[in-house]
Motif scaffolding. Sequence first.
Motif, PDB file in Angstrom:
ATOM      1  N   GLY A 302       0.794  -1.214   0.000  1.00 42.28           N
ATOM      2  CA  GLY A 302       0.000   0.000   0.000  1.00 42.28           C
ATOM      3  C   GLY A 302       0.829   1.267   0.000  1.00 42.28           C
ATOM      4  N   ASP A 303       0.620   2.114   1.011  1.00 42.54           N
ATOM      5  CA  ASP A 303       1.298   3.404   1.085  1.00 42.54           C
ATOM      6  C   ASP A 303       2.808   3.258   1.205  1.00 42.54           C
ATOM      7  OD1 ASP A 303      -1.178   4.585   0.928  1.00 42.54           O
ATOM      8  OD2 ASP A 303      -1.336   5.018   3.065  1.00 42.54           O
ATOM      9  N   ASP A 304       3.278   2.183   1.835  1.00 38.28           N
ATOM     10  CA  ASP A 304       4.723   1.953   1.932  1.00 38.28           C
ATOM     11  C   ASP A 304       5.318   1.674   0.546  1.00 38.28           C
ATOM     12  OD1 ASP A 304       4.768   2.333   4.675  1.00 38.28           O
ATOM     13  OD2 ASP A 304       4.492   0.202   5.125  1.00 38.28           O
ATOM     14  N   PHE A 305       4.567   0.969  -0.283  1.00 37.57           N
ATOM     15  CA  PHE A 305       4.998   0.724  -1.662  1.00 37.57           C
ATOM     16  C   PHE A 305       5.029   2.033  -2.444  1.00 37.57           C
ATOM     17  CE2 PHE A 305       3.759  -1.361  -5.954  1.00 37.57           C
ATOM     18  CZ  PHE A 305       5.087  -1.428  -6.350  1.00 37.57           C
ATOM     19  N   THR A 306       4.044   2.890  -2.229  1.00 39.40           N
ATOM     20  CA  THR A 306       4.017   4.198  -2.879  1.00 39.40           C
ATOM     21  C   THR A 306       5.258   5.011  -2.520  1.00 39.40           C
ATOM     22  OG1 THR A 306       1.587   4.236  -2.862  1.00 39.40           O
ATOM     23  CG2 THR A 306       2.717   6.344  -3.151  1.00 39.40           C
ATOM     24  N   ALA A 307       5.624   5.021  -1.236  1.00 42.66           N
ATOM     25  CA  ALA A 307       6.809   5.758  -0.790  1.00 42.66           C
ATOM     26  C   ALA A 307       8.071   5.189  -1.438  1.00 42.66           C
ATOM     27  CB  ALA A 307       6.919   5.697   0.735  1.00 42.66           C
ATOM     28  N   TYR A 308       8.144   3.872  -1.569  1.00 42.65           N
ATOM     29  CA  TYR A 308       9.282   3.223  -2.227  1.00 42.65           C
ATOM     30  C   TYR A 308       9.375   3.656  -3.691  1.00 42.65           C
ATOM     31  CZ  TYR A 308      11.789  -0.467  -4.741  1.00 42.65           C
ATOM     32  OH  TYR A 308      12.635  -1.151  -5.584  1.00 42.65           O
ATOM     33  N   LEU A 309       8.239   3.692  -4.378  1.00 43.34           N
ATOM     34  CA  LEU A 309       8.220   4.092  -5.788  1.00 43.34           C
ATOM     35  C   LEU A 309       8.690   5.535  -5.953  1.00 43.34           C
ATOM     36  CD1 LEU A 309       4.837   2.466  -6.892  1.00 43.34           C
ATOM     37  CD2 LEU A 309       7.138   1.692  -7.497  1.00 43.34           C
ATOM     38  N   GLU A 310       8.281   6.391  -5.042  1.00 43.55           N
ATOM     39  CA  GLU A 310       8.680   7.796  -5.097  1.00 43.55           C
ATOM     40  C   GLU A 310      10.194   7.931  -4.910  1.00 43.55           C
ATOM     41  OE1 GLU A 310       7.664  12.087  -2.902  1.00 43.55           O
ATOM     42  OE2 GLU A 310       6.721  10.229  -2.205  1.00 43.55           O
ATOM     43  N   LYS A 311      10.733   7.255  -3.919  1.00 42.88           N
ATOM     44  CA  LYS A 311      12.165   7.327  -3.620  1.00 42.88           C
ATOM     45  C   LYS A 311      12.991   6.728  -4.760  1.00 42.88           C
ATOM     46  CE  LYS A 311      15.531   5.719  -0.141  1.00 42.88           C
ATOM     47  NZ  LYS A 311      16.297   4.785  -0.997  1.00 42.88           N
ATOM     48  N   THR A 312      12.568   5.576  -5.262  1.00 40.32           N
ATOM     49  CA  THR A 312      13.327   4.898  -6.310  1.00 40.32           C
ATOM     50  C   THR A 312      13.281   5.677  -7.613  1.00 40.32           C
ATOM     51  OG1 THR A 312      12.789   2.772  -5.266  1.00 40.32           O
ATOM     52  CG2 THR A 312      13.637   2.701  -7.512  1.00 40.32           C
ATOM     53  N   THR A 313      12.148   6.280  -7.925  1.00 39.25           N
ATOM     54  CA  THR A 313      12.048   7.104  -9.134  1.00 39.25           C
ATOM     55  C   THR A 313      13.023   8.269  -9.070  1.00 39.25           C
ATOM     56  OG1 THR A 313       9.715   6.534  -9.480  1.00 39.25           O
ATOM     57  CG2 THR A 313      10.513   8.531 -10.545  1.00 39.25           C
ATOM     58  N   ALA A 314      13.113   8.912  -7.917  1.00 42.23           N
ATOM     59  CA  ALA A 314      14.042  10.036  -7.749  1.00 42.23           C
ATOM     60  C   ALA A 314      15.483   9.573  -7.951  1.00 42.23           C
ATOM     61  CB  ALA A 314      13.864  10.658  -6.374  1.00 42.23           C
ATOM     62  N   GLU A 315      15.823   8.406  -7.441  1.00 39.34           N
ATOM     63  CA  GLU A 315      17.178   7.869  -7.594  1.00 39.34           C
ATOM     64  C   GLU A 315      17.476   7.549  -9.053  1.00 39.34           C
ATOM     65  OE1 GLU A 315      17.100   4.555  -4.982  1.00 39.34           O
ATOM     66  OE2 GLU A 315      17.463   5.749  -3.160  1.00 39.34           O
ATOM     67  N   PHE A 316      16.511   6.919  -9.728  1.00 35.75           N
ATOM     68  CA  PHE A 316      16.689   6.587 -11.141  1.00 35.75           C
ATOM     69  C   PHE A 316      16.843   7.852 -11.980  1.00 35.75           C
ATOM     70  CE2 PHE A 316      14.422   2.173 -11.187  1.00 35.75           C
ATOM     71  CZ  PHE A 316      15.476   1.645 -10.450  1.00 35.75           C
ATOM     72  N   GLU A 317      16.037   8.866 -11.679  1.00 40.24           N
ATOM     73  CA  GLU A 317      16.094  10.111 -12.444  1.00 40.24           C
ATOM     74  C   GLU A 317      17.461  10.774 -12.294  1.00 40.24           C
ATOM     75  OE1 GLU A 317      13.417  14.128 -13.212  1.00 40.24           O
ATOM     76  OE2 GLU A 317      13.114  12.979 -11.364  1.00 40.24           O
ATOM     77  N   THR A 318      17.991  10.771 -11.075  1.00 39.55           N
ATOM     78  CA  THR A 318      19.309  11.352 -10.846  1.00 39.55           C
ATOM     79  C   THR A 318      20.381  10.622 -11.645  1.00 39.55           C
ATOM     80  OG1 THR A 318      18.713  12.096  -8.612  1.00 39.55           O
ATOM     81  CG2 THR A 318      21.058  11.822  -9.089  1.00 39.55           C
ATOM     82  N   THR A 319      20.341   9.284 -11.605  1.00 42.34           N
ATOM     83  CA  THR A 319      21.332   8.483 -12.325  1.00 42.34           C
ATOM     84  C   THR A 319      21.230   8.695 -13.828  1.00 42.34           C
ATOM     85  OG1 THR A 319      21.322   6.789 -10.594  1.00 42.34           O
ATOM     86  CG2 THR A 319      22.172   6.151 -12.744  1.00 42.34           C
TER      87      THR A 319
END
Length: 326
Positions: A302-319
């Motif tokens: 649920g919401d924990d998965f949403t937070a993971y997606l947000e964090k991982t997207t930011a990391e991928f975008e930076t890379t």
Amino acid sequence: MRLKVLLTTVFAVVALVLSACSGSGGGSGSAEDYPSQDLDWTIAFGPGGGNDMMARKLVQIIQDEKLYPANISVKNREGGSGATGWGYLMSKAGDPYNISTTSGSFLTTPLQSDPGWTYKDFTHVGLMATDDALLLVDGKSNIKTFEDWVSFAKGKGKVVVGGIGTVNVDFILQSLIAEHAGYEIEYVPYNEEGQVQTSLLSGALDAMVSNPGSILGQVEAKEMTPLLFTGKERLAALPDIPTGAEKGMADLPSMPRGLILPPEVPDYARDWWIKTMQQVVKSDQWTQYLEQNYLTKDELWGDDFTAYLEKTTAEFETTLKEQGAL
């Protein structure tokens, strides 16, 4: 006059009832009768890859454990690094009888282009595992170690490498490994695993990356030679293959394996799927699947998965920006 008012009221009530009954296609229903219809399961990539394999295993477990009361139709809707399949799911907004599994492209495809959706648009059920990768060359090649590969790549000037998706995790891995080792790449994207393998074995690619579960058979048959594993620890099945960390590349990204529903589905549908998938990941079949395909158990709901997606997207975008892909 009273009769006219009464008839108008009756017609209005009837119209509301009919509207409620008709609903919006498969999205009609209530918490009490969900689920009660056939399910359309979208795989956003072609047959044979990690996304396809996991989705079909999940469906098998759900059916074997009799967790879903109706038929489940599984369809590969590949194209555009996942854009076609997840675009289809996006078009089913409000319909809780459509579902799909995620991969790295679920996050990276909207960073590169505008498919009409981002991860934020969907209903997030859960993350169930992460998937690391092997760097491989043709088994007929004289390249047998990672050091051999680096020497070859530097000598060639620019090597042609491939993976699934245009700016997916496969691209990020190839770019990070090349940057660290000091060679240049030309990256070729594919929509399905079989295409990448064929290209490597035909000589069109110098190297590829793939998840162990998708490629171990070819490794065991000596058709391909693994050079590097991106996970934190060496694979038990390939104890001689070093990890990226051993070669100075810490924190190489993994492929997120999760489950999503269309936008705007009722809360009761998400809650039902969270509860059901929590049963699935406790099954012996799922444990065996993780072990056999060398996935890492990683559960967020649920919401924990949403937070993971947000964090991982930011990391991928930076890379990706650092690699000049965005």
